[in-house]
Each structure stands twice: as C-alpha cells, then as structure tokens.
Write a protein that holds these residues in place. Structure first.
Motif, PDB file in Angstrom:
ATOM      1  N   PHE A   1       0.422  -1.448   0.093  1.00 12.27           N
ATOM      2  CA  PHE A   1      -0.278  -0.490  -0.032  1.00 12.27           C
ATOM      3  C   PHE A   1       0.870   1.295   0.215  1.00 12.27           C
ATOM      4  CE2 PHE A   1      -3.207   2.724   2.355  1.00 12.27           C
ATOM      5  CZ  PHE A   1      -3.964   3.343   1.296  1.00 12.27           C
ATOM      6  N   VAL A   2       1.779   0.950   0.939  1.00 17.59           N
ATOM      7  CA  VAL A   2       2.599   2.706   0.994  1.00 17.59           C
ATOM      8  C   VAL A   2       3.800   2.882  -0.451  1.00 17.59           C
ATOM      9  CG1 VAL A   2       5.151   3.646   1.971  1.00 17.59           C
ATOM     10  CG2 VAL A   2       3.505   2.211   3.361  1.00 17.59           C
ATOM     11  N   PHE A   3       3.882   1.132  -1.182  1.00 22.09           N
ATOM     12  CA  PHE A   3       4.800   1.275  -2.392  1.00 22.09           C
ATOM     13  C   PHE A   3       3.788   2.109  -3.946  1.00 22.09           C
ATOM     14  CE2 PHE A   3       7.871  -0.621  -0.298  1.00 22.09           C
ATOM     15  CZ  PHE A   3       9.199   0.420  -1.311  1.00 22.09           C
ATOM     16  N   SER A   4       2.269   1.813  -3.557  1.00 24.78           N
ATOM     17  CA  SER A   4       1.098   2.227  -4.582  1.00 24.78           C
ATOM     18  C   SER A   4       0.523   3.657  -4.074  1.00 24.78           C
ATOM     19  CB  SER A   4      -0.172   1.389  -3.619  1.00 24.78           C
ATOM     20  OG  SER A   4      -0.192  -0.099  -4.427  1.00 24.78           O
ATOM     21  N   VAL A   5       1.248   3.808  -2.806  1.00 26.78           N
ATOM     22  CA  VAL A   5       1.056   5.607  -2.488  1.00 26.78           C
ATOM     23  C   VAL A   5       1.724   6.232  -3.133  1.00 26.78           C
ATOM     24  CG1 VAL A   5       0.812   7.601  -0.573  1.00 26.78           C
ATOM     25  CG2 VAL A   5      -1.431   5.294  -1.222  1.00 26.78           C
ATOM     26  N   LYS A   6       2.671   5.440  -2.895  1.00 26.37           N
ATOM     27  CA  LYS A   6       4.086   6.574  -3.402  1.00 26.37           C
ATOM     28  C   LYS A   6       4.229   6.674  -5.227  1.00 26.37           C
ATOM     29  CE  LYS A   6       7.945   6.023   0.116  1.00 26.37           C
ATOM     30  NZ  LYS A   6       9.139   5.205  -0.119  1.00 26.37           N
ATOM     31  N   SER A   7       3.513   5.644  -5.443  1.00 24.85           N
ATOM     32  CA  SER A   7       3.300   5.879  -7.126  1.00 24.85           C
ATOM     33  C   SER A   7       2.926   6.128  -7.923  1.00 24.85           C
ATOM     34  CB  SER A   7       3.407   3.967  -8.080  1.00 24.85           C
ATOM     35  OG  SER A   7       3.026   3.536  -8.859  1.00 24.85           O
ATOM     36  N   ARG A   8       1.561   6.431  -7.001  1.00 24.10           N
ATOM     37  CA  ARG A   8       0.528   7.448  -7.304  1.00 24.10           C
ATOM     38  C   ARG A   8       0.563   8.726  -6.810  1.00 24.10           C
ATOM     39  NH1 ARG A   8      -6.117   6.562  -6.947  1.00 24.10           N
ATOM     40  NH2 ARG A   8      -4.940   5.071  -8.054  1.00 24.10           N
ATOM     41  N   ASP A   9       1.663   9.165  -6.595  1.00 20.84           N
ATOM     42  CA  ASP A   9       2.536  11.257  -5.988  1.00 20.84           C
ATOM     43  C   ASP A   9       3.108  10.380  -7.306  1.00 20.84           C
ATOM     44  OD1 ASP A   9       1.034  11.062  -3.992  1.00 20.84           O
ATOM     45  OD2 ASP A   9       2.427  10.301  -2.443  1.00 20.84           O
ATOM     46  N   ARG A  10       4.485   9.838  -7.686  1.00 23.43           N
ATOM     47  CA  ARG A  10       4.652  10.293  -8.752  1.00 23.43           C
ATOM     48  C   ARG A  10       4.151  10.304 -10.224  1.00 23.43           C
ATOM     49  NH1 ARG A  10      10.724  11.383  -7.602  1.00 23.43           N
ATOM     50  NH2 ARG A  10      10.148  10.332  -6.066  1.00 23.43           N
ATOM     51  N   LYS A  11       3.153   9.364 -10.373  1.00 24.87           N
ATOM     52  CA  LYS A  11       2.495   9.314 -11.592  1.00 24.87           C
ATOM     53  C   LYS A  11       1.826  11.382 -11.580  1.00 24.87           C
ATOM     54  CE  LYS A  11      -1.108   7.281 -11.689  1.00 24.87           C
ATOM     55  NZ  LYS A  11      -2.440   5.722 -12.438  1.00 24.87           N
ATOM     56  N   VAL A  12       1.578  11.724 -10.384  1.00 23.19           N
ATOM     57  CA  VAL A  12       0.516  13.138  -9.759  1.00 23.19           C
ATOM     58  C   VAL A  12       1.819  13.515 -10.338  1.00 23.19           C
ATOM     59  CG1 VAL A  12      -0.531  14.751  -9.082  1.00 23.19           C
ATOM     60  CG2 VAL A  12      -1.110  12.020  -8.974  1.00 23.19           C
ATOM     61  N   LEU A  13       3.078  14.293  -9.871  1.00 23.94           N
ATOM     62  CA  LEU A  13       3.660  14.835 -10.761  1.00 23.94           C
ATOM     63  C   LEU A  13       4.945  14.653 -12.029  1.00 23.94           C
ATOM     64  CD1 LEU A  13       5.915  14.470  -7.434  1.00 23.94           C
ATOM     65  CD2 LEU A  13       4.473  16.310  -8.215  1.00 23.94           C
ATOM     66  N   GLY A  14       3.914  13.492 -12.448  1.00 19.89           N
ATOM     67  CA  GLY A  14       4.592  13.405 -14.537  1.00 19.89           C
ATOM     68  C   GLY A  14       5.832  12.873 -14.701  1.00 19.89           C
ATOM     69  N   ASP A  15       6.640  12.171 -13.020  1.00 24.88           N
ATOM     70  CA  ASP A  15       7.609  11.016 -13.138  1.00 24.88           C
ATOM     71  C   ASP A  15       7.137   9.485 -13.181  1.00 24.88           C
ATOM     72  OD1 ASP A  15      10.113   9.882 -12.430  1.00 24.88           O
ATOM     73  OD2 ASP A  15      10.218  10.204 -10.904  1.00 24.88           O
ATOM     74  N   TYR A  16       7.545   9.321 -14.639  1.00 30.69           N
ATOM     75  CA  TYR A  16       6.519   8.053 -14.871  1.00 30.69           C
ATOM     76  C   TYR A  16       7.637   6.726 -14.065  1.00 30.69           C
ATOM     77  CZ  TYR A  16       2.534  10.339 -17.075  1.00 30.69           C
ATOM     78  OH  TYR A  16       1.211  11.472 -17.582  1.00 30.69           O
ATOM     79  N   SER A  17       9.109   7.076 -15.237  1.00 29.92           N
ATOM     80  CA  SER A  17       9.854   6.346 -14.133  1.00 29.92           C
ATOM     81  C   SER A  17       9.923   5.827 -13.425  1.00 29.92           C
ATOM     82  CB  SER A  17      11.456   6.376 -14.927  1.00 29.92           C
ATOM     83  OG  SER A  17      11.430   7.601 -14.799  1.00 29.92           O
ATOM     84  N   GLY A  18      10.137   6.919 -12.409  1.00 32.67           N
ATOM     85  CA  GLY A  18       9.456   6.598 -10.443  1.00 32.67           C
ATOM     86  C   GLY A  18       8.158   5.882 -10.579  1.00 32.67           C
ATOM     87  N   ALA A  19       7.189   6.319 -11.456  1.00 37.63           N
ATOM     88  CA  ALA A  19       5.563   5.512 -10.925  1.00 37.63           C
ATOM     89  C   ALA A  19       5.719   4.550 -11.195  1.00 37.63           C
ATOM     90  CB  ALA A  19       4.598   6.458 -11.367  1.00 37.63           C
ATOM     91  N   LEU A  20       6.771   3.847 -12.348  1.00 35.58           N
ATOM     92  CA  LEU A  20       6.603   2.262 -13.007  1.00 35.58           C
ATOM     93  C   LEU A  20       7.614   1.362 -12.400  1.00 35.58           C
ATOM     94  CD1 LEU A  20       5.975   0.484 -15.080  1.00 35.58           C
ATOM     95  CD2 LEU A  20       8.094   1.361 -16.117  1.00 35.58           C
ATOM     96  N   SER A  21       9.031   2.309 -11.228  1.00 34.31           N
ATOM     97  CA  SER A  21       9.530   1.426 -10.283  1.00 34.31           C
ATOM     98  C   SER A  21       8.500   1.183  -8.843  1.00 34.31           C
ATOM     99  CB  SER A  21      10.866   2.352 -10.153  1.00 34.31           C
ATOM    100  OG  SER A  21      11.184   1.737  -8.920  1.00 34.31           O
ATOM    101  N   TYR A  22       8.045   2.465  -8.223  1.00 39.97           N
ATOM    102  CA  TYR A  22       6.891   2.041  -7.524  1.00 39.97           C
ATOM    103  C   TYR A  22       6.085   1.073  -7.403  1.00 39.97           C
ATOM    104  CZ  TYR A  22       9.819   5.721  -4.735  1.00 39.97           C
ATOM    105  OH  TYR A  22      10.757   6.039  -3.916  1.00 39.97           O
ATOM    106  N   GLY A  23       5.391   1.291  -8.403  1.00 38.26           N
ATOM    107  CA  GLY A  23       4.246   0.024  -8.588  1.00 38.26           C
ATOM    108  C   GLY A  23       4.292  -1.158  -8.950  1.00 38.26           C
ATOM    109  N   SER A  24       5.716  -1.962  -9.767  1.00 37.35           N
ATOM    110  CA  SER A  24       5.839  -2.762 -10.329  1.00 37.35           C
ATOM    111  C   SER A  24       6.855  -3.467  -8.800  1.00 37.35           C
ATOM    112  CB  SER A  24       7.284  -2.879 -10.982  1.00 37.35           C
ATOM    113  OG  SER A  24       7.956  -2.002 -10.236  1.00 37.35           O
ATOM    114  N   THR A  25       7.273  -2.476  -7.770  1.00 41.11           N
ATOM    115  CA  THR A  25       7.326  -3.381  -6.347  1.00 41.11           C
ATOM    116  C   THR A  25       6.145  -3.260  -5.862  1.00 41.11           C
ATOM    117  OG1 THR A  25       9.146  -1.866  -6.368  1.00 41.11           O
ATOM    118  CG2 THR A  25       8.605  -2.611  -4.156  1.00 41.11           C
TER     119      THR A  25
END
Length: 135
Positions: free
Chosen positions: A63-87
């Motif tokens: 859940f923590v990594f999913s929230v981090k992925s959503r935050d990165r996606k909102v900021l436009g950092d798709y590579s960070g969002a992809l990394s957190y989402g896969s984790t």
C-alpha cells in the motif's frame, strides 16, 4: 481571428487549365503525440491486501509503494511511478501466494483433525489391556 488566405498566383494567359496536370496533395499534421498510458499503481489491490491478507505487513508495504507510485504519477515522473508500481505489484503477489498457502494448510489440518488423525492411539487396543476385553 481568421488567418488571411494565401496569396494566389495569376496564371499566365498562354497556359490553358486543361493542359495542366491534375494532382492532389494532402498534408496531415499530427498534433497529438502517441502517449503511452500512465503506469499502474495497483492501489486498490494493495488496499485489499492490507485489509484482508496482511501477512508480515506485506500488504501495508504494498500500500505504501502504491501511494508513492500514485504520487510520482501525479508529478509526471513516470519512470519512478513504474518502479514503485512494480514493487507494489510484486509485494501483492507475494502476500497473495503466502495467504493461499496458509488457507490450504488450515483446511488440510482442520480436515485431518476432524478425521481423527491427531487423536492419541493406544498400543494395546482401545481399553488398554493385554488382550483383555470388556465383558
């Protein structure tokens, strides 16, 4: 405001329109670039894993990594969002597999307990004697 029309060239008088070659030119401008869909954050899956299968806090970590992925996606950092989402996805898969194994083990042990496998057995028969029977 409309843009002005392009200037037209006047044809010379000696040129006949029927003698000119006819061709059509189509210019297509692509204004939208093909964008890939944003990476998935697996937030709902992580929420259900946290609520229903939180073995060793794997659901909470997912859940923590999913929230981090959503935050990165909102900021436009798709590579960070992809990394957190896969984790988050791998943590959810791990928690799901462990929970399935635990459920299977509980079902097996309960069925064996109901079948009487774990009941104590007497080596001398049900009444505890050396061949003596109850009369």
């Amino acid at each position: 405001m409309q843009s002005p029309l392009p200037p037209y060239e006047v044809l010379p008088t000696e040129v006949n329109m029927e003698e000119m070659p006819r061709s059509t030119t189509v210019v297509v401008e692509e204004t939208q670039q093909q964008q890939q869909p944003p990476p998935r954050d697996h937030l709902v899956w992580s929420l259900f894993t946290t609520l229903y299968g939180n073995f060793c806090c794997l659901g909470l970590l997912a859940f923590v990594f999913s929230v981090k992925s959503r935050d990165r996606k909102v900021l436009g950092d798709y590579s960070g969002a992809l990394s957190y989402g896969s984790t988050a996805k791998y943590l959810n898969i791990t928690a799901l597999v462990i929970n399935i194994v635990i459920v299977i083990l509980v079902i097996v042990f309960v069925s064996l307990a109901l079948a009487g496998v774990f009941s104590p057995r007497h080596p001398y028969g049900p009444y505890g004697g050396y061949g003596y029977s109850r009369t």
